[in-house]
Design an enzyme around this catalytic site. Structure first.
Site, PDB file in Angstrom:
ATOM      1  NE  ARG A  29      -4.180   1.730   0.948  1.00  0.00           N
ATOM      2  CZ  ARG A  29      -5.238   1.947   0.151  1.00  0.00           C
ATOM      3  NH1 ARG A  29      -5.272   1.469  -1.083  1.00  0.00           N
ATOM      4  NH2 ARG A  29      -6.259   2.633   0.588  1.00  0.00           N
TER       5      ARG A  29
ATOM      6  CB  THR B 297      -9.088  -0.452  -8.154  1.00  0.00           C
ATOM      7  OG1 THR B 297      -8.938   0.737  -7.399  1.00  0.00           O
ATOM      8  CG2 THR B 297      -8.429  -1.567  -7.415  1.00  0.00           C
TER       9      THR B 297
ATOM     10  N   GLY C 203     -13.944   0.456  -5.065  1.00  0.00           N
ATOM     11  CA  GLY C 203     -14.032   1.270  -3.849  1.00  0.00           C
ATOM     12  C   GLY C 203     -14.584   0.432  -2.706  1.00  0.00           C
TER      13      GLY C 203
HETATM   14  N1  GLU Z   1      -8.787   3.211  -3.133  1.00  0.00           N
HETATM   15  C1  GLU Z   1      -9.682   2.126  -2.955  1.00  0.00           C
HETATM   16  C2  GLU Z   1      -9.169   1.203  -1.894  1.00  0.00           C
HETATM   17  O1  GLU Z   1      -8.014   1.123  -1.658  1.00  0.00           O
HETATM   18  C3  GLU Z   1      -9.869   1.346  -4.212  1.00  0.00           C
HETATM   19  C4  GLU Z   1     -10.526   2.147  -5.250  1.00  0.00           C
HETATM   20  C5  GLU Z   1     -11.338   1.354  -6.201  1.00  0.00           C
HETATM   21  O2  GLU Z   1     -11.480   0.163  -6.078  1.00  0.00           O
HETATM   22  O3  GLU Z   1     -11.875   1.939  -7.094  1.00  0.00           O
HETATM   23  O4  GLU Z   1      -9.915   0.513  -1.287  1.00  0.00           O
END
Ligand code: GLU
Length: 596
Positions: A128, A417, A504
């Site tokens: 991360r 993602t 997300g």
């Molecule tokens: N930033 C999100 C996360 O780390 C992922 C974003 C996404 O899946 O669109 O959980």
């Protein structure tokens, strides 16, 4: 009720053909001409046909499912020539950074779950992004203490965390790679130099974001040369990315974290005039991949293993499943609104805990054990009564060895993602979700040919709520809480499912519901990734626009739920490991499964 059942059955029959209309074109073999894809072979043709027809791909020896056909092909080539899942991931991720640059890449971060066939052990790696040393807890607040508007915070240097994906690729290769490191980049380098074909998704993503992308010269020059966005089927060359990959292929990640690429990243972040960031040399040179304890629970006769903090994914998926375990979801079935009532309320309970307790466990105590203890789960589960909407959902009080009083987190997570699932011919399994956070991340393009993440906006913009500190508040060198849920399911100590998705905080629902569909509802992987979504995180029941949506909405609103019908853009990529292998890719995206 009978009518409702009819509609469900009809929908079920239609599953798999969702959105597949233009896929045959996107993925038609002609799209490969002009590029140097070696694997224009039997496997690719089978994979493309399967995507077109909404079918699983079968194999005996190995399987890879990624979000893009070039990336799947890159990994498949490696698997075919005897590489491990670790080797194949590196080849696929290098290609994803080129062909799906809006979702993941060298400028982002990732989480990886690995099953090792020699030791029968699950290992999880945290790649991360980290907050810079000189970040400020209030950097996403205006002068009056209010949260900045999301995109004001996202665009520019301030949202950029130290990238972790290159280090994760390297660490994964050191631990489990078999092939020569440099050789894993050949495919991506060739594709960058000779050109790749722009996919429909990339074209649409640029179109949707063109106002923001135009504002930054380097970003505009690449994605909207002469002011016009890249179009599907256009052949695009990214020589800067090819040079970067060559450096990484020849010298490892030293230059990325300590040399000219590091300088380029810092320069891009610090010198973006409108919103400069704090990332510096020591942030990059101090970056490390962290091995975390996997979060594993028994669910029925399966062992479900996922990613612990700083991702909330593993714990939230595990809690939801454990809260549901006492219910006979199999008999209720996936066509029954009562199943969705139970699943939605279990998810709400898990989200309430997630918002209060989940964050980077190197900075705050996360009561993982307490949140998954039998007694605690029983108390949470007892709050749900079949057929009745659960009222007054709040975070619980898991047993802990310390005193804390956290406020609830308010961080936003939107869609981009990507997810990679791989099974290799040695019996190893890999599940990795990789991200630059929002589509096109911070929108900052480096001279080195890749975009930088905006992962720091996954921290809570407010450091305290109602006088209580938020566990996911921004702190120097802390990792923002994630929802990514790369998962490997074991049966009799061997992997049976590999899955994960972008999306997300909806990732948690995508993954949990698809596990339920596989385990409780005996669906095939393709049925499972195609199942219409119905997700309740914070009270509102969101139902995917589909033929069943109106009747499900009616039943749920009768029970008292606030409901909404909407579109979803999940990207579940799942592998089943049984007598043979089965790969399924989400019909809502362009991914394909390739197997042999
Ligand atoms: N930033 C999100 C996360 O780390 C992922 C974003 C996404 O899946 O669109 O959980």
């Amino acid at each position: 009720m009978k009518q409702l059942l009819f509609v469900f059955v009809l929908l079920f029959l239609l599953i798999g053909s969702v959105n597949s209309d233009d896929l045959s074109e996107i993925l038609s073999p002609e799209n490969y001409s002009g590029t140097s894809v070696e694997l224009k072979t039997k496997e690719i043709k089978i994979a493309l046909k399967a995507k077109e027809n909404g079918k699983s791909v079968l194999g005996n020896d190995w399987m890879i499912v990624t979000a893009n056909s070039f990336a799947s092909a890159a990994g498949a080539e490696i698997l075919k020539s005897g590489g491990t899942a670790a080797d194949a991931m590196i080849a696929a991720q290098a290609v994803l950074g080129l062909v799906e640059p809006e979702s993941s890449g060298l400028g982002g971060g990732s989480f990886l779950v690995w099953f090792d066939s020699k030791t029968n052990k699950i290992t999880t790696l945290d790649g991360r992004e980290t907050a810079p040393q000189f970040s400020k807890m209030t950097q996403f607040q205006n002068n009056n203490g209010d949260s900045k508007k999301f995109f004001d915070a996202v665009i520019g240097g301030l949202s950029v965390g130290t990238p972790g994906t290159p280090a994760l690729m390297h660490e994964t290769h050191n631990r489990w790679g078999k092939m020569n490191w440099a050789s894993l980049f050949s495919y991506a380098i060739k594709l960058s130099e000779e050109g790749f074909t722009v996919s429909k998704k990339l074209e649409t993503s640029i179109e949707r974001d063109s106002d923001r992308l135009q504002k930054i010269v380097k970003t505009k020059n690449y994605f909207l040369p002469d002011g016009v966005g890249l179009k599907q089927k256009q052949i695009v060359i990214n020589s800067a990315y090819a040079r970067t990959l060559r450096k990484i292929a020849n010298d490892g990640i030293e230059d990325f974290y300590n040399g000219s690429i590091a300088n380029d990243i810092i320069d891009t972040v610090q010198n973006y005039k409108e919103n400069p960031g704090f990332l510096n040399k020591s942030d990059l040179s101090n970056y490390i991949v962290i091995e975390r304890d996997p979060v594993c629970i028994n669910y029925r006769e399966f062992n479900v293993c996922g990613m612990g903090p700083p991702s909330s994914g593993g714990v939230a998926v595990a809690q939801t499943l454990k809260i549901l375990e006492k219910h006979d979801l199999k008999s209720l079935g996936h066509l029954n609104p009562l199943s969705w009532q139970l699943i939605g309320d279990a998810s709400r309970l898990a989200f309430a805990d997630r918002d209060r307790y989940l964050a980077d466990s190197d900075f705050v105590e996360v009561p993982i054990k307490g949140l998954l203890e039998d007694e605690y789960i029983k108390a949470r589960s007892d709050q749900i009564i079949l057929g009745e909407k659960t009222e007054n959902i709040d975070a619980g009080n898991p047993s802990v060895e310390f005193v804390y009083e956290f406020g609830d987190d308010k961080s936003l997570e939107l869609n981009s993602t990507t997810h990679i699932s791989i099974y290799d011919s040695y019996g190893n399994a890999l599940s990795m979700t990789s991200s630059i956070e929002n589509a096109f991340g911070s929108r900052l393009m480096t001279k080195s040919g890749f975009l930088l993440n905006n992962q720091l906006t996954d921290f809570s913009f407010q450091h305290q709520v109602d006088g209580r500190l938020v566990s996911n508040r921004l702190e120097p060198r802390k990792r923002p809480r994630s929802s990514m849920s790369p998962t490997i399911v074991l049966k009799n100590k061997k992997p049976i499912y590999i899955t994960g998705s972008p999306g997300g905080s909806n990732i948690i629902g995508f993954v949990t519901n698809s596990l339920i569909s596989l385990i409780d509802w005996d669906m095939s992987v393709q049925e499972s990734v195609s199942l219409p979504h119905a997700i309740n995180r914070w009270g509102k029941y969101e139902i995917e626009e589909s033929i069943i949506a109106p009747s499900l909405e009616k039943s749920l609103s009768k029970m008292g739920y606030d409901t909404k019908i909407r579109k979803y853009f999940s990207g579940l990529n799942t592998i089943y490991i049984g007598k043979n292998l089965e790969g399924g890719s989400d019909p809502r995206r362009e991914g394909i499964a390739i197997g042999n």
